[in-house]
Design a protein around this motif. Structure first.
Motif, short mmCIF file in Angstrom:
data_model
loop_
_atom_site.label_atom_id
_atom_site.label_comp_id
_atom_site.label_asym_id
_atom_site.label_seq_id
_atom_site.Cartn_x
_atom_site.Cartn_y
_atom_site.Cartn_z
N LEU A 73 0.73 -1.10 -0.20
CA LEU A 73 -0.08 0.03 0.16
C LEU A 73 0.97 1.20 0.16
CD1 LEU A 73 -2.88 1.22 0.66
CD2 LEU A 73 -2.01 1.36 2.91
N ILE A 74 0.60 2.05 -0.96
CA ILE A 74 1.67 3.23 -1.04
C ILE A 74 0.51 4.54 -1.33
CG2 ILE A 74 3.40 2.19 -2.19
CD1 ILE A 74 2.60 3.66 -4.87
N GLY A 75 -0.73 4.29 -1.15
CA GLY A 75 -1.73 5.54 -1.13
C GLY A 75 -2.88 5.04 -1.20
N SER A 76 -3.88 5.68 -1.36
CA SER A 76 -5.54 5.94 -1.40
C SER A 76 -6.00 6.60 -2.36
CB SER A 76 -6.00 6.01 -0.01
OG SER A 76 -7.29 5.84 0.04
N ILE A 77 -7.09 6.23 -2.95
CA ILE A 77 -7.83 7.18 -3.74
C ILE A 77 -9.35 6.74 -3.68
CG2 ILE A 77 -7.85 5.55 -6.00
CD1 ILE A 77 -7.38 8.06 -7.58
N THR A 78 -10.08 7.80 -3.45
CA THR A 78 -11.52 7.79 -3.06
C THR A 78 -12.26 8.42 -4.26
OG1 THR A 78 -11.14 8.04 -0.66
CG2 THR A 78 -13.24 8.72 -1.50
N LEU A 79 -13.44 7.76 -4.70
CA LEU A 79 -14.08 8.02 -5.74
C LEU A 79 -15.52 8.28 -5.35
CD1 LEU A 79 -14.34 8.33 -8.96
CD2 LEU A 79 -14.69 5.78 -8.98
N ASP A 80 -16.08 9.45 -5.24
CA ASP A 80 -17.45 9.78 -4.99
C ASP A 80 -18.40 10.02 -6.05
OD1 ASP A 80 -17.39 9.93 -1.92
OD2 ASP A 80 -16.27 11.60 -2.15
N VAL A 81 -18.98 8.87 -6.44
CA VAL A 81 -19.91 8.97 -7.78
C VAL A 81 -21.28 9.53 -7.42
CG1 VAL A 81 -20.83 7.73 -9.59
CG2 VAL A 81 -18.64 7.01 -8.77
N LEU A 82 -21.75 10.63 -8.14
CA LEU A 82 -23.18 11.11 -8.07
C LEU A 82 -23.90 10.49 -9.51
CD1 LEU A 82 -22.57 14.52 -6.61
CD2 LEU A 82 -23.76 12.54 -5.66
N GLU A 83 -24.35 9.36 -9.65
CA GLU A 83 -24.75 8.87 -10.96
C GLU A 83 -25.92 9.56 -11.31
OE1 GLU A 83 -25.99 4.78 -10.74
OE2 GLU A 83 -24.31 4.39 -9.34
N PHE A 84 -26.87 10.31 -10.60
CA PHE A 84 -27.90 11.21 -11.18
C PHE A 84 -27.08 12.44 -11.98
CE2 PHE A 84 -30.77 14.91 -10.72
CZ PHE A 84 -31.84 14.23 -11.06
#
Length: 177
Positions: A73-84
């Motif tokens: 593990l060298i990092g993190s990525i977050t994906l907040d999807v608003l499908e609408f």
């Protein structure tokens, strides 16, 4: 969900990522992103357990960025999807020992491609107040759209952030050339 790039695997967090996550928390900027809560291994393990529960329920929002050769593990990525609205907002960090190696740009580009190719979104955006992160977003094809004044507040400190975004048409044009 697993994405592979030349040097990275973007995958779900695993229980064995705990020591690497705690190590990354030594960086004040990363530590602050988690409300300064990860000061001991048990707190990191609790966070990973919450992510594992989310994955089991079908929600995949925060992913580990791991070095392909070692699965570290060298990092993190977050994906907040608003499908609408057919859009997503991304945020990410890379362990300070792995910065300036192109990993952040590689991870962001992979997530952008996933958003447009797999999720059929129209827009991917990110906020930053960090000049290095701003360079990553530009290298990833994102365009500066403006500054949001005093958008974030931590304790008694407020600060501005810059909004960057890429549209599907921008991505398609760049991909076609």
């Amino acid at each position: 969900m697993v994405l592979e790039t030349k040097n990275l695997i973007i995958r779900q967090f695993e229980k064995t990522d705990d020591a690497d996550l705690l190590e990354a928390m030594e960086c004040p900027l990363v530590h602050q992103m988690y409300s300064n809560g990860f000061t001991a291994i048990d707190k990191v393990q609790g966070y990973i357990q919450l992510l594992l529960q989310e994955y089991q329920s079908g929600k995949v929002r925060t992913l580990a960025v791991a070095e392909k050769s070692s699965n570290k593990l060298i990092g993190s990525i977050t994906l907040d999807v608003l499908e609408f609205f057919a859009r997503a907002e991304i945020s990410y960090w890379i362990n300070k020992s792995y910065r300036n190696m192109g990993y952040a740009t590689e991870a962001v580009k992979a997530i952008i491609a996933y958003c447009f190719d797999a999720l059929s979104l129209n827009r991917v955006q990110a906020l930053t107040s960090n000049p290095a992160s701003e360079r990553v977003l530009k290298k990833s094809g994102m365009i500066y759209e403006g500054t949001l004044r005093q958008y974030f507040k931590f304790g008694d400190t407020s600060w501005d952030v810059k909004m960057y975004a890429i549209l599907k048409e921008d991505y398609s044009s760049a991909k076609g050339s």
